[in-house]
Design an enzyme around this catalytic site. Structure first.
Site, PDB file in Angstrom:
ATOM      1  N   LYS A  42       0.834  -1.209   0.000  1.00 22.64           N
ATOM      2  CA  LYS A  42       0.000   0.000   0.000  1.00 22.64           C
ATOM      3  C   LYS A  42       0.866   1.254   0.000  1.00 22.64           C
ATOM      4  CE  LYS A  42      -2.205   2.882   3.371  1.00 22.64           C
ATOM      5  NZ  LYS A  42      -1.050   3.481   4.053  1.00 22.64           N
ATOM      6  N   ASN A  43       2.025   1.195   0.635  1.00 24.82           N
ATOM      7  CA  ASN A  43       2.846   2.406   0.722  1.00 24.82           C
ATOM      8  C   ASN A  43       3.855   2.534  -0.418  1.00 24.82           C
ATOM      9  OD1 ASN A  43       1.347   3.167   2.860  1.00 24.82           O
ATOM     10  ND2 ASN A  43       2.857   2.659   4.433  1.00 24.82           N
ATOM     11  N   ARG A  90      -3.365  10.824   1.795  1.00 21.24           N
ATOM     12  CA  ARG A  90      -2.296  11.834   1.817  1.00 21.24           C
ATOM     13  C   ARG A  90      -1.521  11.852   0.498  1.00 21.24           C
ATOM     14  NH1 ARG A  90      -0.685  14.183   6.251  1.00 21.24           N
ATOM     15  NH2 ARG A  90       1.538  14.164   5.781  1.00 21.24           N
ATOM     16  N   CYS A 148      -4.518   8.800   8.230  1.00 20.26           N
ATOM     17  CA  CYS A 148      -4.912   8.324   9.552  1.00 20.26           C
ATOM     18  C   CYS A 148      -4.628   9.365  10.625  1.00 20.26           C
ATOM     19  CB  CYS A 148      -4.159   7.040   9.880  1.00 20.26           C
ATOM     20  SG  CYS A 148      -4.804   5.640   8.964  1.00 20.26           S
ATOM     21  N   ASP A 198       4.361   1.011  11.828  1.00 22.96           N
ATOM     22  CA  ASP A 198       3.109   0.357  11.409  1.00 22.96           C
ATOM     23  C   ASP A 198       3.026  -1.109  11.844  1.00 22.96           C
ATOM     24  OD1 ASP A 198       2.039   2.580   9.527  1.00 22.96           O
ATOM     25  OD2 ASP A 198       4.116   2.284   8.938  1.00 22.96           O
ATOM     26  N   VAL A 203       8.236   7.497  15.930  1.00 22.70           N
ATOM     27  CA  VAL A 203       7.960   8.061  14.591  1.00 22.70           C
ATOM     28  C   VAL A 203       6.776   9.030  14.631  1.00 22.70           C
ATOM     29  CG1 VAL A 203       7.436   7.536  12.177  1.00 22.70           C
ATOM     30  CG2 VAL A 203       8.928   6.007  13.501  1.00 22.70           C
TER      31      VAL A 203
HETATM   32  N1  EPU Z   1       6.631  14.962   9.269  1.00 23.87           N
HETATM   33  C1  EPU Z   1       6.663  16.309   9.526  1.00 23.87           C
HETATM   34  N2  EPU Z   1       6.515  17.173   8.475  1.00 23.87           N
HETATM   35  C2  EPU Z   1       6.334  16.731   7.194  1.00 23.87           C
HETATM   36  C3  EPU Z   1       6.318  15.336   6.938  1.00 23.87           C
HETATM   37  C4  EPU Z   1       6.463  14.481   8.015  1.00 23.87           C
HETATM   38  O1  EPU Z   1       6.815  16.745  10.670  1.00 23.87           O
HETATM   39  O2  EPU Z   1       6.199  17.562   6.283  1.00 23.87           O
HETATM   40  C5  EPU Z   1       6.758  14.013  10.411  1.00 23.87           C
HETATM   41  C6  EPU Z   1       5.468  13.227  10.627  1.00 23.87           C
HETATM   42  O3  EPU Z   1       4.527  13.949  11.369  1.00 23.87           O
HETATM   43  C7  EPU Z   1       5.971  11.978  11.338  1.00 23.87           C
HETATM   44  C8  EPU Z   1       7.353  11.768  10.705  1.00 23.87           C
HETATM   45  O4  EPU Z   1       7.730  13.026  10.123  1.00 23.87           O
HETATM   46  O5  EPU Z   1       6.123  12.245  12.708  1.00 23.87           O
HETATM   47  C9  EPU Z   1       7.431  10.688   9.679  1.00 23.87           C
HETATM   48  O6  EPU Z   1       6.445  10.907   8.682  1.00 23.87           O
HETATM   49  P1  EPU Z   1       6.642  10.383   7.182  1.00 23.87           P
HETATM   50  O7  EPU Z   1       6.682  11.570   6.280  1.00 23.87           O
HETATM   51  O8  EPU Z   1       7.791   9.438   7.150  1.00 23.87           O
HETATM   52  O9  EPU Z   1       5.294   9.600   6.965  1.00 23.87           O
HETATM   53  P2  EPU Z   1       4.365   9.591   5.681  1.00 23.87           P
HETATM   54  O10 EPU Z   1       5.179   9.583   4.441  1.00 23.87           O
HETATM   55  O11 EPU Z   1       3.267  10.586   5.829  1.00 23.87           O
HETATM   56  C10 EPU Z   1       4.360   6.991   5.365  1.00 23.87           C
HETATM   57  C11 EPU Z   1       3.313   5.929   5.357  1.00 23.87           C
HETATM   58  C12 EPU Z   1       2.829   5.688   6.775  1.00 23.87           C
HETATM   59  C13 EPU Z   1       4.025   5.267   7.623  1.00 23.87           C
HETATM   60  C14 EPU Z   1       5.117   6.340   7.559  1.00 23.87           C
HETATM   61  C15 EPU Z   1       6.375   5.938   8.296  1.00 23.87           C
HETATM   62  C16 EPU Z   1       2.282   6.222   3.209  1.00 23.87           C
HETATM   63  C17 EPU Z   1       1.094   6.646   2.430  1.00 23.87           C
HETATM   64  N3  EPU Z   1       2.198   6.350   4.530  1.00 23.87           N
HETATM   65  O12 EPU Z   1       3.712   8.164   5.856  1.00 23.87           O
HETATM   66  O13 EPU Z   1       1.932   4.613   6.713  1.00 23.87           O
HETATM   67  O14 EPU Z   1       3.608   5.094   8.956  1.00 23.87           O
HETATM   68  O15 EPU Z   1       5.463   6.592   6.178  1.00 23.87           O
HETATM   69  O16 EPU Z   1       6.897   4.760   7.775  1.00 23.87           O
HETATM   70  O17 EPU Z   1       3.280   5.767   2.670  1.00 23.87           O
HETATM   71  C18 EPU Z   1       0.008   3.363   7.221  1.00 23.87           C
HETATM   72  O18 EPU Z   1       0.305   2.642   6.269  1.00 23.87           O
HETATM   73  O19 EPU Z   1      -0.921   3.102   8.021  1.00 23.87           O
HETATM   74  C19 EPU Z   1       0.770   4.588   7.443  1.00 23.87           C
HETATM   75  C20 EPU Z   1       0.382   5.546   8.289  1.00 23.87           C
END
Ligand code: EPU
Length: 440
Positions: free
Chosen positions: A23-24, A97, A121, A311, A333
């Site tokens: 999914k990611n 997102r 989420c 996750d 995280v």
């Molecule tokens: N963060 C910031 N500012 C930003 C971006 C991120 O402060 O502009 C912070 C976030 O708040 C968090 C941390 O950085 O505390 C890490 O966030 P990241 O950007 O790595 O997460 P993401 O890309 O939004 C993806 C997955 C998530 C998974 C995380 C970490 C997708 C669509 N989502 O999210 O998956 O938990 O990476 O591995 O790829 C899930 O599958 O249920 C899920 C939430």
């Protein structure tokens, strides 16, 4: 109409489930097709809500998406791309997102991008400040409007020297999808290096990109003038694989996860073994089962790759409620990823949340007001309860707690689970779960 899932717990889950593309990764691979001048083909695509949302978003931008749901093959043809209306984007973005990752490709192809209010989420603030900052450094002009964000690149996008405050997965993807067609070289320090990022890099390389990943989390991208299409098989979903593995442990069952890949589950498998779970790897997948003895408590910290994924944490917490002794989990995280423990406590689990960092990993949330450490005492006898699913991973962990509990659980909000778990009701039936879905 709301869906109600009734679960009679107490039966070990036994049988086989198939896990398809991550999914990611899959939605990002679909977005990458926008960068190509010829069609792309993506294989191993699961039928999940996030894929449906990105299909709709691509379609309103003129991309022809053809899916074979049986084989999981997708063809994405961007040759008739156009600019979509803001209202259309808003209507199709759903809770995902992913729209933020359209920025780079749309600016390269159409000169502008519009990002509606983002969902995802509810596991923390989930800001997009890193995304906007890197886009500005590439030369984008960000205009925040009442309905969303309008982004343009009047002087084009230029390669940049960047360093992330934290190895964010989404921001690293943002940089990759923008830098590949930017003018000049981009260097990204403190990048995320999750397996899904490597898979996206493999896709972009097939399209014609030049990307180097160093061992120190630095990614170097040499911009090129033109990219073609790709043909790629998505890596399997390591979060879904670990979720079913935890379900086997919690219900004292035995599940073969067809498609699970050991390489990307390494940190999870170490933990699984330490708590007392058994697994056996073969060419087609991994069998997971409860060995029959008592489960051992442990100390666990979530981290970016190659650490223990955030996750994987929620289903593992349910397993730890069954371990004999005190376990500690430090979430590093997301600042707010223990909300799902409240229904577990109502079911009989002993879980206390703490603001302190109960671990040694450097963490951004210490000395702040976030309940981001958990102390779990077990084993707990779980009882069925009424649950409203709060988020994707928390929701799945509620399902496995209910499947292990004695008595009946009534679960609402299960539509969220469709975002990331393909055909999960069919899988539960195949594993012998006593579950019934009704609409009211
Ligand atoms: N963060 C910031 N500012 C930003 C971006 C991120 O402060 O502009 C912070 C976030 O708040 C968090 C941390 O950085 O505390 C890490 O966030 P990241 O950007 O790595 O997460 P993401 O890309 O939004 C993806 C997955 C998530 C998974 C995380 C970490 C997708 C669509 N989502 O999210 O998956 O938990 O990476 O591995 O790829 C899930 O599958 O249920 C899920 C939430």
């Amino acid at each position: 109409m709301t869906k109600l899932l009734t679960i009679q717990g107490g039966k070990p889950l036994q049988g086989s489930v198939r896990v398809r593309g991550a999914k990611n990764l899959v939605p990002k691979a679909m977005v990458a097709s926008l960068l190509g001048s010829s069609p792309s083909q993506l294989r191993n695509v699961p039928e999940i809500k996030d894929v449906e949302i990105v299909t709709n978003l691509l379609t309103i931008h003129g991309v022809k998406v053809e899916a074979d749901v049986d084989t999981g093959d997708l063809t994405l043809d961007p040759s008739q791309m156009r600019t979509a209306e803001h209202s259309e984007i808003d209507a199709h973005a759903g809770d995902s997102r992913i729209p933020i990752l359209f920025c780079g490709p749309l600016m390269h192809r159409n000169g502008e991008a519009f990002i509606p209010d983002l969902g995802g989420c509810r596991i923390g603030d989930r800001p997009i400040d890193y995304h906007l900052e890197v886009l500005r450094t590439f030369g984008a002009v960000v205009d925040k409007q009442a309905t969303g964000i309008h982004i343009t690149a009047p002087k084009g996008l230029k390669g940049a020297k960047l360093e992330l405050p934290y190895p964010s997965v989404g921001t690293t993807e943002q940089v990759l999808l923008t830098a590949v067609l930017a003018d000049g070289i981009t260097e990204l320090k403190n990048a995320a290096v999750e397996p899904e990022i490597h898979d996206l890099i493999a896709i972009l390389q097939q399209m014609g990109a030049i990307i180097t990943v160093n061992t120190d989390r630095t990614i170097r991208i040499e911009g090129v003038e033109r990219l073609g299409g790709y043909k790629h098989r998505a890596i399997p979903d390591r979060i879904e694989s670990a979720s079913w593995a935890s379900a086997a442990l919690v219900t004292r069952g035995d599940i073969y996860v067809q498609g699970a890949a050991q390489r990307d589950l390494s940190a999870f498998l170490n933990t699984y073994r330490k708590i007392g779970g058994e697994f056996e790897v073969d060419d087609g997948g991994i069998r997971f089962w409860h060995a029959g003895g008592q489960l051992e408590p442990l100390v666990l910290e979530t981290d970016v790759h190659p650490g223990f994924m955030t996750d994987w944490q929620q289903p593992m917490v349910v397993a730890l409620t069954q371990a004999h002794g005190v376990s500690i989990v430090h979430e590093t995280v997301y600042e707010n990823r223990f909300g799902f423990t409240e229904p577990l406590r109502r079911m009989g689990a002993s879980i206390q949340l703490h603001r302190e960092c109960l671990g040694s990993n450097p963490c951004r949330f210490g000395q702040r007001n976030f309940l981001h450490s958990a102390v779990i005492s077990g084993p707990a006898e779980l009882q069925g309860a009424d649950i409203d699913v709060p988020d994707l991973r928390g929701g799945f962990s509620h399902l496995i707690a209910a499947l292990a509990a004695s008595g009946t659980s009534r679960v609402t909000g299960i539509e969220i689970i469709d975002r990331g778990y393909e055909h999960f009701m069919d899988k539960l039936h195949a594993l012998g779960a006593d579950v019934e879905l009704t609409e009211r």
